[in-house]
Each structure stands twice: as structure tokens, then as C-alpha cells.
Design a protein around this motif. Sequence first.
Motif: not given
Length: 305
Positions: A80-103
Motif C-alpha cells: 500500500g505504501y509503494i502504491k501511494i508513493r507511485i501515485i503521489e509522484n505521478l500526480l506531482v509530475s503529471i503536468a510536466f509529463i503531459s507538456f513534454l508529450l505535447v512538445q
Amino acid sequence: MKEYFILQFKMQNRQLTAWGIEPVIGYVLGLFAFMVLSIKLFEATQFAEYFYMVVALSVVLKWNEVNRNDFLKLCYSRKGYIKIRIIENLLVSIAFISFLLVQEKYLSSVLLAISVCLFSLIDLKSKSSFTVPTPFYKHPFEFALGFRTNYILYLFAYLLALMAIYVDNFNLGIFALLLTLVSCLSYYTNSEDAFYVWVFSLSPKEFIRYKLKNIIHYATLLCLPITISLSLFFYTKIDIILGVQCIGYLFIFTTMLAKYSVFPEKINIRFGIVLALTVWLPLLLVLIIPYLYIQSTKKLKEILQ
């Protein structure tokens, strides 16, 4: 696990409300500012994708705080701890990942997504008593603490400067210098305990001058390897190098004044918005600095005298 994220969302909304910002408006303005700054960055330099990755990973590392993670381990199973950390990290970085895809920076976006997931498995808790030495021990605490937190970022910036010289790319070298200055600026976004201000036997004006002297002294020391290297290999553009350095001092000084203008409270998001505007309209500093200076002296007078 669902309840945990709902709680985090509510806490974030309460924080925005405490800053006097309606949560919905705050999220919309934040997204708009992120898009504008991202577009400007990608227009300004071809190395924006690497800057994106560094910033995103730096934010993710901020979430990997030892006490917080230990608390999560007590509340949840290992899985459960690993799932939470993965989801948190993805939520924090999702804007950066999305904009890189747009570019259309597909490789960078995939590497960033993989990296933030791997970071969730890393425990930064130190098992040794080793402390990174710094040249800032005489005047704590901002630079001593900040350097030990961000020393890897400085190594990265120095490496970028060497790459700039090797590939004869002046803009990349300036980016390395800016990265160092922004890191120094970040040291003044956190407030110390009022006791560490009270112990100074200085007037508010003397205290501010003391802090300014430290900013110029230590920021220069951290930027020196980059400044000297760029000046030697791009000597025809030394005026730009020194100009960027001086403007950096000005922004760090402004942030320091902002911190003490609301001391002992923390700098709120409104200043972040104003600071972002001054990046595009530097003349605003002519109005902002005197105002922050007056407010800082008033706040410091309550503590120092």
C-alpha cells in the motif's frame, strides 16, 4: 488508500483558502501560469526538456521526506505504501509529463515517468553520520541547509556549464547560471524560528544589510565556477554574464525581503505570482522592493527590539 488522497485534497484546499484564494480559482490560475511559463521556456531554449526533468524530480524528492514516509509505513502495508508513493509522484509530475508529450518529447516524458516511479522505491533516510561539508558554517542557516539539500543540483549545473563550453552553446551556460541562482533564491522561501532572528543584536536595517551581504557573498561563491568558466570561453559576452548575475542577486534579495515582510509566517502563493510577473516585467521590482523593505523593517522591529 482512497481516503488518504481525499484527505490530502481537502488539506490542499484549506491551505489555499488560508492564503485567501478560492481553491477552484487557484487551480485554474496555477495551471494557466504553468502553461504560459512552459511555453516561454520551450521558446527560449532547446534544453527546456532537461530543465523540466530536473524540476519535476526535485519536486518529487521534496515529497520523499523521511518522517512523512515513516508515518505512511506505519499506517499502510508495504504494498500500500509503494502504491501511494507511485501515485503521489505521478500526480506531482503529471503536468510536466503531459507538456513534454505535447512538445513531442516522447523519450523524455517516458524517462521522467519511469524515474518518478523508481523514486517511490528510494528511501533517502541516511544510515550514516556523514554530513556534507559546506563553506557557509559562519553564517547559518539558509545557505548551509540549502547547500546540503541541493548539492546534487549544483553538480548538475556545473556539468551543464562544462557541456556548454564543450558544444560552444552560450545559452546552455546561462541556463546553468540561472539554475544556480534560482536554487539560492529557494533558500529564502522557508522561515526560521523567531528565536534565530531575536538573537541578533542588530536593528532591522542592520539585519537586512547583514542578510544582503550574505546573499552576495555566498551566491557569488556558488556561481563562481560557472561565472569564471563562461567569462573565459565566452569573453565577448561577459556583460550578459555579469548582468544575469546581478539580476539574480536582485531577485534573491526581493525574496528575502518578502520572507521577512510576513515573518514569522510563511511566504504565501500571492508572492509567487508576483515574482513570476516580475520575471517578464522586471521594472515592477522598482515598486515591489521599497514596499517589501518597509514591511520587513516593521516586522523585524517587533522581534529585534
